[in-house]
Design an enzyme around this catalytic site. Structure first.
Site, PDB file in Angstrom:
ATOM      1  N   SER A 142      97.044  68.465  45.768  1.00 55.84           N
ATOM      2  CA  SER A 142      96.322  67.849  46.885  1.00 55.84           C
ATOM      3  C   SER A 142      95.595  68.932  47.661  1.00 55.84           C
ATOM      4  O   SER A 142      96.022  70.098  47.685  1.00 55.84           O
ATOM      5  CB  SER A 142      97.314  67.128  47.806  1.00 55.84           C
ATOM      6  OG  SER A 142      96.681  66.755  49.012  1.00 55.84           O
ATOM      7  N   TYR A 164     105.435  66.924  53.243  1.00 60.80           N
ATOM      8  CA  TYR A 164     104.650  66.706  52.035  1.00 60.80           C
ATOM      9  C   TYR A 164     103.745  67.882  51.672  1.00 60.80           C
ATOM     10  O   TYR A 164     103.786  68.381  50.536  1.00 60.80           O
ATOM     11  CB  TYR A 164     103.799  65.450  52.212  1.00 60.80           C
ATOM     12  CG  TYR A 164     102.807  65.202  51.103  1.00 60.80           C
ATOM     13  CD1 TYR A 164     103.230  64.759  49.853  1.00 60.80           C
ATOM     14  CD2 TYR A 164     101.441  65.422  51.296  1.00 60.80           C
ATOM     15  CE1 TYR A 164     102.319  64.534  48.829  1.00 60.80           C
ATOM     16  CE2 TYR A 164     100.529  65.201  50.289  1.00 60.80           C
ATOM     17  CZ  TYR A 164     100.963  64.757  49.053  1.00 60.80           C
ATOM     18  OH  TYR A 164     100.061  64.543  48.043  1.00 60.80           O
TER      19      TYR A 164
END
Length: 240
Positions: A142, A164
């Protein structure tokens, strides 16, 4: 050995993983749909088969040592591994995770799936991948993994996600070390950033999963001598 390549995609019963499987299947790969829920995996494989794709389900919980080993036993060959399965962990208002109030149990859960899960699956699948003439590994990362972007106040990186985001940074680092260890073996391993994808994971925000699957598919089908140990999105290399 048949010329048909087999690709295993974790977390592939829906969303981005499903579209990666569909894209690889459309390119002639036999696709193994890795899914924690066997019924959902079977349903996804059935849907792909209805579209003319050679697909089958593989029950696979990336957090389970035994489950991963059992998944290996369901494969007769493996040419492509896409480590797509991932979770965000519990979030607060605005989809944020405040580092000053983080629940360590949430951190452990996210690390177990997003990092340990990738290592667990990759290491278990390596013996099969080593038998492939052109093995490829893609770790779905990501943009929030980029420390360069996260630390630049001029770059919009979304809410603070202190559980995360660091797991994806960790995943990138692990990807680099795999690339170093596997140098010269023919195994190409890269981290792919699909961007913000409109899935259950994001609450429907972002671009269509089919469009977001483009970079993972490209990295899964790299020619021999292609990049390895890189972090890429549709536009090219992302800064670490």
């Amino acid at each position: 050995m048949s010329d048909t390549k087999t690709a295993l995609i974790t977390g592939a019963n829906k969303g981005l993983g499903y579209e990666i499987a569909a894209g690889l299947g459309a390119r002639g790969h036999r696709v193994a749909i890795g899914a924690r829920d066997q019924a959902r995996g079977e349903a996804a494989a059935k849907k792909l088969r209805a579209e003319g794709i050679d697909a089958f389900a593989v029950p696979l919980d990336v957090t389970s040592d035994r489950g991963v080993i059992e998944a290996v036993g369901r494969l007769d060959r493996l040419d492509v591994l896409v480590n797509n399965a991932g979770i965000s962990g519990e979030t607060g208002p605005g989809w944020a995770q405040d580092p000053t109030t983080l629940d360590l149990d949430v951190v452990r859960e996210v690390v177990d799936t997003n990092v340990y899960g990738v290592i667990r699956v990759t290491n278990a699948m390596l013996p099969l991948l080593r038998q492939s003439p052109s093995p490829r590994i893609v770790n779905v990362s990501s943009s929030v993994a980029s420390l360069t972007w996260q630390s630049d106040p001029g770059v919009e990186v979304g809410p603070i996600m202190a559980a995360y985001s660091p797991t994806k940074t960790y995943l990138n680092a692990v990807t680099v070390h795999y690339a170093r260890q596997l140098a010269g073996t023919g195994i190409l391993i890269n981290a792919a950033c699909p961007g913000l994808v409109a899935t259950d994971f994001t609450g429907g925000a972002g671009r269509p999963a089919r469009d977001a699957a483009a970079t993972p598919i490209r990295l899964a089908t790299l020619p021999d001598g292609g990049p390895t140990g890189s972090f890429l999105n549709d536009d090219g290399v992302i800064p670490w």
